[in-house]
Design a protein around this motif. Sequence first.
Motif, PDB file in Angstrom:
ATOM      1  N   UNK A  73     -87.587  74.170-111.707  1.00 12.02           N
ATOM      2  CA  UNK A  73     -87.506  74.079-110.830  1.00 12.02           C
ATOM      3  C   UNK A  73     -88.466  74.103-109.757  1.00 12.02           C
ATOM      4  N   UNK A  74     -89.901  73.413-110.028  1.00 13.25           N
ATOM      5  CA  UNK A  74     -90.440  72.707-108.843  1.00 13.25           C
ATOM      6  C   UNK A  74     -89.670  71.672-108.946  1.00 13.25           C
ATOM      7  N   UNK A  75     -89.765  70.809-109.623  1.00 11.35           N
ATOM      8  CA  UNK A  75     -89.022  68.910-109.689  1.00 11.35           C
ATOM      9  C   UNK A  75     -87.551  69.707-108.496  1.00 11.35           C
ATOM     10  N   UNK A  76     -86.972  70.334-109.389  1.00 10.06           N
ATOM     11  CA  UNK A  76     -85.380  70.057-108.497  1.00 10.06           C
ATOM     12  C   UNK A  76     -85.267  70.019-107.292  1.00 10.06           C
ATOM     13  N   UNK A  77     -86.278  70.363-106.112  1.00  7.31           N
ATOM     14  CA  UNK A  77     -85.742  70.900-104.917  1.00  7.31           C
ATOM     15  C   UNK A  77     -86.952  69.669-104.270  1.00  7.31           C
ATOM     16  N   UNK A  78     -87.468  68.877-104.093  1.00 10.85           N
ATOM     17  CA  UNK A  78     -87.540  67.165-103.994  1.00 10.85           C
ATOM     18  C   UNK A  78     -86.999  66.663-104.436  1.00 10.85           C
ATOM     19  N   UNK A  79     -86.720  66.863-105.713  1.00 11.83           N
ATOM     20  CA  UNK A  79     -85.661  65.562-106.536  1.00 11.83           C
ATOM     21  C   UNK A  79     -83.971  65.272-105.944  1.00 11.83           C
ATOM     22  N   UNK A  80     -83.771  66.375-105.580  1.00 11.70           N
ATOM     23  CA  UNK A  80     -82.392  66.699-104.547  1.00 11.70           C
ATOM     24  C   UNK A  80     -81.959  65.997-102.972  1.00 11.70           C
ATOM     25  N   UNK A  81     -83.149  65.947-102.808  1.00 15.49           N
ATOM     26  CA  UNK A  81     -83.493  65.868-101.029  1.00 15.49           C
ATOM     27  C   UNK A  81     -82.583  64.502-101.034  1.00 15.49           C
ATOM     28  N   UNK A  82     -81.701  63.904-100.000  1.00 19.31           N
ATOM     29  CA  UNK A  82     -81.018  62.663-100.273  1.00 19.31           C
ATOM     30  C   UNK A  82     -81.605  62.086 -98.627  1.00 19.31           C
ATOM     31  N   UNK A  83     -82.881  60.934 -98.700  1.00 19.58           N
ATOM     32  CA  UNK A  83     -82.911  60.342 -97.827  1.00 19.58           C
ATOM     33  C   UNK A  83     -82.110  59.444 -97.313  1.00 19.58           C
ATOM     34  N   UNK A  84     -82.045  59.093 -96.118  1.00 20.44           N
ATOM     35  CA  UNK A  84     -80.945  58.222 -94.643  1.00 20.44           C
ATOM     36  C   UNK A  84     -81.049  57.148 -95.232  1.00 20.44           C
ATOM     37  N   UNK A  85     -80.591  55.699 -95.534  1.00 23.60           N
ATOM     38  CA  UNK A  85     -80.625  54.872 -95.732  1.00 23.60           C
ATOM     39  C   UNK A  85     -81.155  53.979 -94.089  1.00 23.60           C
ATOM     40  N   UNK A  86     -80.638  54.601 -93.525  1.00 24.42           N
ATOM     41  CA  UNK A  86     -80.611  53.881 -92.284  1.00 24.42           C
ATOM     42  C   UNK A  86     -82.496  54.160 -91.680  1.00 24.42           C
ATOM     43  N   UNK A  87     -83.037  54.968 -92.379  1.00 21.92           N
ATOM     44  CA  UNK A  87     -84.009  56.045 -91.694  1.00 21.92           C
ATOM     45  C   UNK A  87     -84.775  54.794 -91.528  1.00 21.92           C
ATOM     46  N   UNK A  88     -85.878  54.539 -90.427  1.00 17.22           N
ATOM     47  CA  UNK A  88     -86.624  53.621 -90.402  1.00 17.22           C
ATOM     48  C   UNK A  88     -88.151  54.332 -90.541  1.00 17.22           C
TER      49      UNK A  88
END
Length: 629
Positions: free
Chosen positions: A560-575
């Motif tokens: 459950x601890x792992x799931x939180x950060x693992x499911x956050x999407x990083x925008x591909x166009x982020x600088x």
Amino acid sequence: MLFSKFKVIIIGGGHAGIEASYILSKMKCKTLMITFNKNKIGELSCNPSIGGLGKSNLVKEIDALGGLMGKIVDLSGINYKILNTSKGYAVRATRVQVDKEIYKNSIISYLCKYKKYLTILEDEVNYLIIKKNIVYGVNTKNYGNIYCKIVLLCVGTFLDSKIFIGKRVFRGGRINDFSSINLANFLKSIKLKFGYLKTGTPPRLDKNTINFKNFVKQISNYNIISKFSFFNTLRKKKYLIQKKCYLTYTNDLTNNIVKKNLHLSPLFNGLIISKGPRYCPSLEDKVNNFFRDRHNIFLEPENINSNIIYPNGISMSLPIKIQYEVINSIEGMHNTKILIPGYSVEYMYLDPIFLNKNLESKLINNLFIAGQINGTTGYEEAASQGLMAGINIYLKINDKSPLILNRLNSYIGVLIDDICTKGIKEPYRIFNSRSEFSLFLREDNADYRLISFSKKLKLISKKKCFFLENKIKEIKLIYNYLKKKNFYLDNIPNFIKKYFKNKHVITSKSLICNPSIRFSKIKNFLFKNNKYFLKSKFLKEIKILFIYKGYLKRQKLEINKYKFYENIILPHNINYKNIIGLSNEVIDILNYYKPNFLGQLLRMSGITPISLFIVFNYLKKNKLLYFNN
């Protein structure tokens, strides 16, 4: 031949190409496989076995997702083993020696069933047709340009590959096969990050010239092992003739011959400078690096009827004359004949850190890459990637979200996450120890873990879905029945009482989990009032559930601890330059590799844990916090 009709072109007929072709064809997607030689589709280039530690989990997962490998193993197995029987179920593994010809022919037969959707072409690909970082097809030696929507590159060890036997060096990704030089040069020219790795194989021996008398027999355990495929519906599996394997050893004379001739090995004279597989070293490496009096050699038949023996454990690339000296120094093999010499292969790979987790290139749209070209080693690792690439290609063509397995639900997820997040410095092999959640990711429950994906995407038939759902219901029903069942000491058979002298009430769990009591001896007692449950085919799975119940409860907290950060999407166009608080080193790494999910930062070399929280706060502050469903 109308080449314009194909949606997908698959380059390569190894295990990655096979699984991708099979799943795409099943899903009625017009596919073209291009390979050097149709007759070598499914060739087992090295060890004629499937499974092993970690690898068997992959095969079970492939099967649960509608793949082919498990079915073919069931048709061709000639020696079955369960590994790690002295340890817990989470690290046990099935390993099956297969008949190479039956295995290969069965694969080709399965693929031919889908010839309406799959075409196999013998040709060589010279280059990919790419415009503005989008691939549109391939150029071939004999047929020129062939266009499609998506290209899958899975050429195994054949890119710019060389074979080494002593000082002899010649082209080939496998003995008596070609090397793909034009395609390799093209991939270098478009500035994909690449490198070179090494693999090897032992000499093949003539069975008729070996004296097996004093060797240790390795008898097949086929009668106590379940099928590799969950969906093998035969009431009684019709096993092939089971063959014995044998165990023997090198000795001081063998070691001295190797030491004396190390300067003639391409691994030590500078001809090969790339890294080989850490967990499958050559005999030269073993003798040079490990101070042991002897090394194991498993003599394994390659076929039921042929006289070819595969000596597992003595991969080498010494000159043929020295290979004869090495083989003939071993007890029982003084007059043994070598049919094919051992050799090493050095080949080009593409760094998988530049892949998205659906196995599509981050640099070139509509180009998917899978298999040993991604720096992995082993049939099972390649097949896993091929299957996932095939599924995700189909989903992309149909404008659907990709299927991204993760470290929580599969070893396939562990494999793909590892190579895409960390990249490759040496050939990658799956192991149970690579997973943080190995207690949950067991061989026996791969179907349970993955059925939701198979059902949703229709990767398996309705009949197979129905079978799996009923299996899960039955296991839950019996588990709940036993969970509530208690026994008084007076009602327990005498052979069990000695283990519970100070207790008046004994639970089913305490009976099942007691290591001194064999489950086979108490199951009649446990189910004496329920003959239906007693006849269940899934009692082994129920026993495992009871054994692991406490461990799994604790592991779920970590999950459950792992799931939180693992499911956050990083925008591909982020600088990442715009994120205050990140070091220049971290900014450079993140902008270069463009990870897909926030949790990946914890596994990337050079990224500090505090960086994850800085990026998380930036996403939250700028309302960029999106979660993967």
